[in-house]
Write a protein that holds these residues in place. Structure first.
Motif, PDB file in Angstrom:
ATOM      1  N   ASP A 183       0.857  -1.182   0.000  1.00 16.05           N
ATOM      2  CA  ASP A 183       0.000   0.000   0.000  1.00 16.05           C
ATOM      3  C   ASP A 183       0.894   1.233   0.000  1.00 16.05           C
ATOM      4  OD1 ASP A 183      -2.156  -1.695   0.175  1.00 16.05           O
ATOM      5  OD2 ASP A 183      -2.572  -1.274   2.280  1.00 16.05           O
ATOM      6  N   CYS A 184       0.467   2.269  -0.715  1.00 15.73           N
ATOM      7  CA  CYS A 184       1.309   3.456  -0.818  1.00 15.73           C
ATOM      8  C   CYS A 184       0.494   4.672  -1.246  1.00 15.73           C
ATOM      9  CB  CYS A 184       2.442   3.207  -1.803  1.00 15.73           C
ATOM     10  SG  CYS A 184       1.893   2.749  -3.466  1.00 15.73           S
ATOM     11  N   ALA A 185       1.130   5.823  -1.242  1.00 18.43           N
ATOM     12  CA  ALA A 185       0.484   7.064  -1.670  1.00 18.43           C
ATOM     13  C   ALA A 185       0.678   7.305  -3.162  1.00 18.43           C
ATOM     14  CB  ALA A 185       1.046   8.245  -0.877  1.00 18.43           C
ATOM     15  N   ASP A 186       1.827   6.894  -3.709  1.00 17.73           N
ATOM     16  CA  ASP A 186       2.128   7.118  -5.125  1.00 17.73           C
ATOM     17  C   ASP A 186       2.662   5.814  -5.714  1.00 17.73           C
ATOM     18  OD1 ASP A 186       3.206   7.820  -7.630  1.00 17.73           O
ATOM     19  OD2 ASP A 186       3.886   9.787  -6.919  1.00 17.73           O
ATOM     20  N   ALA A 187       1.780   5.045  -6.310  1.00 14.64           N
ATOM     21  CA  ALA A 187       2.144   3.720  -6.828  1.00 14.64           C
ATOM     22  C   ALA A 187       3.239   3.801  -7.883  1.00 14.64           C
ATOM     23  CB  ALA A 187       0.910   3.022  -7.404  1.00 14.64           C
ATOM     24  N   TYR A 188       3.151   4.753  -8.778  1.00 17.14           N
ATOM     25  CA  TYR A 188       4.145   4.857  -9.844  1.00 17.14           C
ATOM     26  C   TYR A 188       5.526   5.166  -9.268  1.00 17.14           C
ATOM     27  CZ  TYR A 188       6.711   6.409 -13.917  1.00 17.14           C
ATOM     28  OH  TYR A 188       7.668   6.562 -14.887  1.00 17.14           O
ATOM     29  N   ALA A 189       5.610   6.203  -8.440  1.00 18.21           N
ATOM     30  CA  ALA A 189       6.915   6.605  -7.889  1.00 18.21           C
ATOM     31  C   ALA A 189       7.532   5.495  -7.060  1.00 18.21           C
ATOM     32  CB  ALA A 189       6.772   7.878  -7.058  1.00 18.21           C
ATOM     33  N   LEU A 190       6.731   4.854  -6.220  1.00 21.23           N
ATOM     34  CA  LEU A 190       7.292   3.810  -5.371  1.00 21.23           C
ATOM     35  C   LEU A 190       7.660   2.576  -6.178  1.00 21.23           C
ATOM     36  CD1 LEU A 190       8.122   3.631  -2.450  1.00 21.23           C
ATOM     37  CD2 LEU A 190       5.962   2.479  -1.959  1.00 21.23           C
ATOM     38  N   SER A 191       6.891   2.235  -7.204  1.00 19.93           N
ATOM     39  CA  SER A 191       7.254   1.093  -8.053  1.00 19.93           C
ATOM     40  C   SER A 191       8.558   1.368  -8.785  1.00 19.93           C
ATOM     41  CB  SER A 191       6.137   0.746  -9.044  1.00 19.93           C
ATOM     42  OG  SER A 191       6.015   1.721 -10.063  1.00 19.93           O
ATOM     43  N   ARG A 192       8.765   2.588  -9.231  1.00 21.36           N
ATOM     44  CA  ARG A 192      10.020   2.945  -9.911  1.00 21.36           C
ATOM     45  C   ARG A 192      11.201   2.869  -8.940  1.00 21.36           C
ATOM     46  NH1 ARG A 192      10.437   3.036 -15.227  1.00 21.36           N
ATOM     47  NH2 ARG A 192      11.948   4.678 -15.028  1.00 21.36           N
ATOM     48  N   TRP A 193      10.989   3.292  -7.688  1.00 23.03           N
ATOM     49  CA  TRP A 193      12.058   3.241  -6.691  1.00 23.03           C
ATOM     50  C   TRP A 193      12.467   1.792  -6.452  1.00 23.03           C
ATOM     51  CZ3 TRP A 193      13.264   1.394  -1.817  1.00 23.03           C
ATOM     52  CH2 TRP A 193      14.332   2.013  -1.171  1.00 23.03           C
ATOM     53  N   TRP A 194      11.484   0.908  -6.200  1.00 23.49           N
ATOM     54  CA  TRP A 194      11.782  -0.497  -5.948  1.00 23.49           C
ATOM     55  C   TRP A 194      12.305  -1.182  -7.211  1.00 23.49           C
ATOM     56  CZ3 TRP A 194      12.623  -3.026  -1.666  1.00 23.49           C
ATOM     57  CH2 TRP A 194      12.165  -2.478  -0.468  1.00 23.49           C
ATOM     58  N   GLN A 195      11.863  -0.770  -8.355  1.00 24.65           N
ATOM     59  CA  GLN A 195      12.359  -1.340  -9.608  1.00 24.65           C
ATOM     60  C   GLN A 195      13.867  -1.122  -9.707  1.00 24.65           C
ATOM     61  OE1 GLN A 195      10.126   0.060 -12.974  1.00 24.65           O
ATOM     62  NE2 GLN A 195      11.428  -0.958 -14.455  1.00 24.65           N
ATOM     63  N   ALA A 196      14.320   0.063  -9.356  1.00 21.09           N
ATOM     64  CA  ALA A 196      15.753   0.353  -9.387  1.00 21.09           C
ATOM     65  C   ALA A 196      16.510  -0.397  -8.289  1.00 21.09           C
ATOM     66  CB  ALA A 196      15.979   1.861  -9.251  1.00 21.09           C
ATOM     67  N   VAL A 197      15.933  -0.496  -7.098  1.00 25.69           N
ATOM     68  CA  VAL A 197      16.581  -1.196  -5.982  1.00 25.69           C
ATOM     69  C   VAL A 197      16.776  -2.668  -6.308  1.00 25.69           C
ATOM     70  CG1 VAL A 197      16.195  -2.014  -3.614  1.00 25.69           C
ATOM     71  CG2 VAL A 197      15.854   0.397  -4.170  1.00 25.69           C
ATOM     72  N   LEU A 198      15.741  -3.307  -6.862  1.00 24.89           N
ATOM     73  CA  LEU A 198      15.761  -4.756  -7.075  1.00 24.89           C
ATOM     74  C   LEU A 198      16.124  -5.187  -8.487  1.00 24.89           C
ATOM     75  CD1 LEU A 198      12.480  -5.589  -5.128  1.00 24.89           C
ATOM     76  CD2 LEU A 198      14.845  -5.922  -4.336  1.00 24.89           C
ATOM     77  N   ASP A 199      16.305  -4.235  -9.392  1.00 19.41           N
ATOM     78  CA  ASP A 199      16.533  -4.533 -10.807  1.00 19.41           C
ATOM     79  C   ASP A 199      15.370  -5.371 -11.356  1.00 19.41           C
ATOM     80  OD1 ASP A 199      17.832  -4.407 -13.269  1.00 19.41           O
ATOM     81  OD2 ASP A 199      18.998  -6.216 -12.896  1.00 19.41           O
ATOM     82  N   TYR A 200      14.154  -4.969 -10.972  1.00 15.95           N
ATOM     83  CA  TYR A 200      12.939  -5.619 -11.461  1.00 15.95           C
ATOM     84  C   TYR A 200      12.499  -4.944 -12.760  1.00 15.95           C
ATOM     85  CZ  TYR A 200      11.824  -8.686  -7.487  1.00 15.95           C
ATOM     86  OH  TYR A 200      11.818  -9.693  -6.555  1.00 15.95           O
ATOM     87  N   ARG A 201      11.519  -5.533 -13.402  1.00 11.13           N
ATOM     88  CA  ARG A 201      11.024  -5.029 -14.672  1.00 11.13           C
ATOM     89  C   ARG A 201       9.513  -4.872 -14.611  1.00 11.13           C
ATOM     90  NH1 ARG A 201      15.528  -7.202 -14.628  1.00 11.13           N
ATOM     91  NH2 ARG A 201      17.047  -7.579 -16.234  1.00 11.13           N
ATOM     92  N   GLU A 202       9.001  -4.040 -15.497  1.00 11.90           N
ATOM     93  CA  GLU A 202       7.552  -3.953 -15.630  1.00 11.90           C
ATOM     94  C   GLU A 202       7.143  -4.739 -16.863  1.00 11.90           C
ATOM     95  OE1 GLU A 202       6.704   0.264 -17.692  1.00 11.90           O
ATOM     96  OE2 GLU A 202       7.483   0.411 -15.675  1.00 11.90           O
ATOM     97  N   ASP A 203       5.893  -5.068 -16.956  1.00 16.24           N
ATOM     98  CA  ASP A 203       5.359  -5.809 -18.092  1.00 16.24           C
ATOM     99  C   ASP A 203       5.316  -4.874 -19.299  1.00 16.24           C
ATOM    100  OD1 ASP A 203       3.815  -7.134 -20.007  1.00 16.24           O
ATOM    101  OD2 ASP A 203       2.295  -7.790 -18.568  1.00 16.24           O
TER     102      ASP A 203
END
Length: 131
Positions: free
Chosen positions: A11-31
C-alpha cells in the motif's frame, strides 16, 4: 490442494513513484504489455525470471505503524555494507542498525514512503563466516 503467492502488495500514496524506486533497488522489470505510468493507481513490477512480483496500490491513509510483513533483501553481489550504502544513496532511510560485532545481524531500512525492509549479509559473507 494448496495456494501460491501471486504477488506481494504494498500500500502506498504514489504507486508509480514507489514502483520505480523499488524497480531500481531490485533490478525488477515492468510488463512491456502493461507499462506503469504516472497516475496509475496500481503498478506491478517483477523479477527478471518472473517468479516474484510486487504490486503497488494507492491507498488514502498514510502508513502509521511498523509493517507486520516486510522484505528481507540479500545483496546479489558485494557486501551488506556496500549494498546499505547504495540503498541509502538511493533514498532509503536507516531505521535500526542490528549489525553485530561478529558480522551477523541486519539493518532495518525504510523506503521513501516509510515501508520497512531489511538488508542482510550476502551469501558469500555468510559462507566466509562459517566454521
Amino acid at each position: 490442494m494448496s495456494s501460491y503467492v501471486s504477488h506481494t502488495t504494498v500500500d502506498c500514496a504514489d504507486a508509480y513513484a514507489l514502483s520505480r524506486w523499488w524497480q531500481a533497488v531490485l533490478d525488477y522489470r515492468e510488463d512491456p504489455d502493461d507499462p506503469n505510468e504516472p497516475g496509475h493507481e496500481e503498478c506491478m513490477i517483477s523479477s527478471a525470471d518472473g517468479r516474484h512480483r510486487l504490486l503497488f496500490i494507492e491507498v488514502p491513509e498514510p502508513k502509521q505503524v511498523k509493517n507486520r510483513i516486510h522484505l528481507d533483501l540479500r545483496p546479489a553481489d558485494g557486501t551488506r555494507d556496500a549494498e546499505l550504502a547504495r540503498l541509502v544513496g538511493h533514498g532509503a532511510a536507516v531505521v535500526a542498525d542490528r549489525r553485530n560485532a561478529d558480522g551477523t545481524g541486519w539493518v532495518v531500512l525504510a523506503d521513501p514512503e516509510g515501508n520497512e525492509f531489511c538488508i542482510l549479509r550476502s551469501e558469500a559473507e555468510v559462507a566466509d563466516r562459517q566454521p
